[in-house]
Design an enzyme around this catalytic site. Structure first.
Site, PDB file in Angstrom:
ATOM      1  N   SER A   3       0.650  -1.227  -0.068  1.00 35.24           N
ATOM      2  CA  SER A   3       0.025  -0.124   0.007  1.00 35.24           C
ATOM      3  C   SER A   3       0.909   1.229  -0.037  1.00 35.24           C
ATOM      4  O   SER A   3       2.122   1.214   0.357  1.00 35.24           O
ATOM      5  CB  SER A   3      -0.940   0.086   1.215  1.00 35.24           C
ATOM      6  OG  SER A   3      -1.461   1.240   1.675  1.00 35.24           O
ATOM      7  N   TYR A  44      -2.552   0.595  10.464  1.00 39.46           N
ATOM      8  CA  TYR A  44      -2.440   0.043   9.232  1.00 39.46           C
ATOM      9  C   TYR A  44      -1.215   0.354   8.429  1.00 39.46           C
ATOM     10  O   TYR A  44      -0.563  -0.416   7.805  1.00 39.46           O
ATOM     11  CB  TYR A  44      -3.643   0.673   8.277  1.00 39.46           C
ATOM     12  CG  TYR A  44      -3.814   0.009   7.025  1.00 39.46           C
ATOM     13  CD1 TYR A  44      -4.302  -1.128   6.835  1.00 39.46           C
ATOM     14  CD2 TYR A  44      -3.301   0.849   5.850  1.00 39.46           C
ATOM     15  CE1 TYR A  44      -4.383  -1.721   5.292  1.00 39.46           C
ATOM     16  CE2 TYR A  44      -3.443   0.501   4.494  1.00 39.46           C
ATOM     17  CZ  TYR A  44      -4.043  -0.812   4.273  1.00 39.46           C
ATOM     18  OH  TYR A  44      -4.159  -1.327   2.949  1.00 39.46           O
TER      19      TYR A  44
HETATM   20  P1  NAP Z   1     -11.834  -6.588   1.571  1.00 38.85           P
HETATM   21  O1  NAP Z   1     -12.651  -6.215   0.404  1.00 38.85           O
HETATM   22  O2  NAP Z   1     -12.122  -5.893   2.923  1.00 38.85           O
HETATM   23  O3  NAP Z   1     -11.340  -7.962   1.700  1.00 38.85           O
HETATM   24  C1  NAP Z   1     -10.448  -8.137   2.621  1.00 38.85           C
HETATM   25  C2  NAP Z   1     -10.266  -9.771   2.654  1.00 38.85           C
HETATM   26  O4  NAP Z   1      -9.171 -10.120   3.863  1.00 38.85           O
HETATM   27  C3  NAP Z   1     -11.440 -10.721   2.882  1.00 38.85           C
HETATM   28  O5  NAP Z   1     -11.559 -11.604   2.107  1.00 38.85           O
HETATM   29  C4  NAP Z   1     -11.302 -11.183   4.331  1.00 38.85           C
HETATM   30  O6  NAP Z   1     -12.093 -12.305   4.468  1.00 38.85           O
HETATM   31  C5  NAP Z   1      -9.894 -11.297   4.392  1.00 38.85           C
HETATM   32  N1  NAP Z   1      -9.259 -11.434   5.948  1.00 38.85           N
HETATM   33  C6  NAP Z   1      -9.400 -10.097   6.764  1.00 38.85           C
HETATM   34  N2  NAP Z   1      -8.886 -10.790   8.098  1.00 38.85           N
HETATM   35  C7  NAP Z   1      -8.576 -12.169   7.778  1.00 38.85           C
HETATM   36  C8  NAP Z   1      -7.910 -13.118   8.742  1.00 38.85           C
HETATM   37  N3  NAP Z   1      -7.917 -12.944   9.872  1.00 38.85           N
HETATM   38  N4  NAP Z   1      -7.605 -14.152   8.262  1.00 38.85           N
HETATM   39  C9  NAP Z   1      -7.893 -14.558   6.635  1.00 38.85           C
HETATM   40  N5  NAP Z   1      -8.599 -13.642   5.963  1.00 38.85           N
HETATM   41  C10 NAP Z   1      -8.674 -12.380   6.422  1.00 38.85           C
HETATM   42  O7  NAP Z   1     -10.478  -5.505   1.072  1.00 38.85           O
HETATM   43  P2  NAP Z   1      -9.566  -5.566   0.030  1.00 38.85           P
HETATM   44  O8  NAP Z   1      -9.398  -4.095  -0.571  1.00 38.85           O
HETATM   45  O9  NAP Z   1      -9.946  -6.454  -1.205  1.00 38.85           O
HETATM   46  O10 NAP Z   1      -8.233  -5.749   0.771  1.00 38.85           O
HETATM   47  C11 NAP Z   1      -6.997  -6.886   0.003  1.00 38.85           C
HETATM   48  C12 NAP Z   1      -5.739  -6.266   0.364  1.00 38.85           C
HETATM   49  O11 NAP Z   1      -5.645  -5.220  -0.508  1.00 38.85           O
HETATM   50  C13 NAP Z   1      -5.425  -5.678   1.776  1.00 38.85           C
HETATM   51  O12 NAP Z   1      -4.028  -6.477   2.347  1.00 38.85           O
HETATM   52  C14 NAP Z   1      -5.461  -4.264   1.704  1.00 38.85           C
HETATM   53  O13 NAP Z   1      -4.782  -3.810   3.054  1.00 38.85           O
HETATM   54  C15 NAP Z   1      -4.714  -4.128   0.636  1.00 38.85           C
HETATM   55  N6  NAP Z   1      -4.980  -3.023  -0.132  1.00 38.85           N
HETATM   56  C16 NAP Z   1      -6.410  -2.592  -0.524  1.00 38.85           C
HETATM   57  C17 NAP Z   1      -6.402  -1.352  -1.023  1.00 38.85           C
HETATM   58  C18 NAP Z   1      -7.859  -0.621  -1.398  1.00 38.85           C
HETATM   59  O14 NAP Z   1      -7.992   0.354  -1.845  1.00 38.85           O
HETATM   60  N7  NAP Z   1      -8.871  -1.509  -1.259  1.00 38.85           N
HETATM   61  C19 NAP Z   1      -5.353  -0.431  -1.178  1.00 38.85           C
HETATM   62  C20 NAP Z   1      -4.343  -0.712  -0.889  1.00 38.85           C
HETATM   63  C21 NAP Z   1      -3.897  -1.840  -0.268  1.00 38.85           C
HETATM   64  P3  NAP Z   1     -12.773 -12.863   5.811  1.00 38.85           P
HETATM   65  O15 NAP Z   1     -13.242 -11.608   6.455  1.00 38.85           O
HETATM   66  O16 NAP Z   1     -13.766 -13.768   5.140  1.00 38.85           O
HETATM   67  O17 NAP Z   1     -11.646 -13.402   6.615  1.00 38.85           O
END
Ligand code: NAP
Length: 249
Positions: free
Chosen positions: A139, A152
């Site tokens: 990120s 974060y």
């Molecule tokens: P999201 O839609 O909230 O999805 C998060 C995923 O992580 C879900 O599948 C959730 O599944 C899983 N998760 C959370 N806690 C967990 C645990 N303890 N064990 C196993 N799985 C877990 O978020 P996203 O945007 O797709 O994020 C994915 C990655 O991209 C993250 O690392 C985030 O920091 C990074 N990121 C996102 C953005 C953005 O703008 N969206 C930007 C930069 C980086 P369950 O709840 O079913 O466990």
């Protein structure tokens, strides 16, 4: 890119970037192991992808759970070519002194220790194979401070350093380790950020975010030798040159 028969493990595959990545890898012929806590969502996605997908309920903050998921993947696929450490959470959001220390620690358990648990479980397998790719989802918050995101930002900065250390230790064994910084992506995480209203990211218009299919496509590309110049570092999907190279624009 043909990934026929390759085995790909993705954490956080129940929705968002992880789910889109699972579809993208499967579309290239890969067999995919889908990990997250929400067993129902995983089962639905696996059924939709077809026989090349398995759903494994797993909490990345629990190293036993992570280790068992790797064992199950190996039992089913007999190999492990790619590990995507994508699972992540954004809460707690708030000024540092107002943040509950237990909630702060719980985020570190998922975003930083979860990445460590994944690497710790898959590196011996990949070292033995003499090949493999590990991708962490990084990120902009790994590299610069954002108000309200002390947990974060700290977790992502730590995960970035894990990426660098793992590359330093394992590149010589044929393991490729690199990170993807996707920019802002239209997922549930951005909804939580918007609801917080605390910093400029929360003020972004929904149309400013890219679709999860973009980082998914970038992740597939990162498994090819074309991305070797980025080993041990983050690739930023904000970079127009990268978007062009990946074929997004
Ligand atoms: P999201 O839609 O909230 O999805 C998060 C995923 O992580 C879900 O599948 C959730 O599944 C899983 N998760 C959370 N806690 C967990 C645990 N303890 N064990 C196993 N799985 C877990 O978020 P996203 O945007 O797709 O994020 C994915 C990655 O991209 C993250 O690392 C985030 O920091 C990074 N990121 C996102 C953005 C953005 O703008 N969206 C930007 C930069 C980086 P369950 O709840 O079913 O466990």
């Amino acid at each position: 890119m043909d990934m026929t028969d390759q085995a790909v493990m993705i954490t956080g595959a129940s929705r968002g970037i992880g789910a889109a990545a699972a579809r993208a890898f499967a579309a290239q012929g890969a067999r995919v192991a889908l990990l997250a806590r929400s067993a129902e969502a995983l089962a639905a996605l696996a059924a939709d992808i077809g026989p090349n997908a398995i759903a494994i309920a797993c909490d990345v903050s629990d190293r036993t759970s992570m280790g068992a998921a790797v064992d199950k993947t190996l039992q089913r696929f007999g190999r492990l070519d790619v590990f995507v450490g994508n699972a992540g959470v954004i809460d707690p959001i708030g000024q540092l002194a107002d943040t509950d220390p237990d909630a702060w620690g719980a985020l570190i358990d998922v975003n930083l220790k979860g990445v460590f648990h994944g690497m710790h479980a898959v590196l011996p397998v990949m070292q033995k194979q003499g090949r493999g790719t590990i991708i962490t989802i990084s990120s902009g918050a790994a590299h610069g401070p954002v108000e309200g995101w002390s947990a974060y930002c700290s977790s992502k900065a730590g995960a970035y350093m894990l990426t660098r250390v793992a590359d330093k230790e394992y590149r010589q064994h044929g393991v490729r380790v690199l990170g993807l910084s996707p920019g802002t992506v239209a997922t549930d995480m951005q909804r939580e950020i918007k609801d917080s209203g605390i910093n400029p990211v929360s003020q972004l218009d929904w149309s400013d975010h890219i679709a999860p299919e973009w980082p998914a496509q970038a992740l597939v590309w990162m498994c090819s030798p074309a991305a070797d110049g980025f080993l041990g570092d983050d690739i930023s999907l904000r970079d127009p040159e990268i978007r062009r190279t990946v074929g997004l624009i």
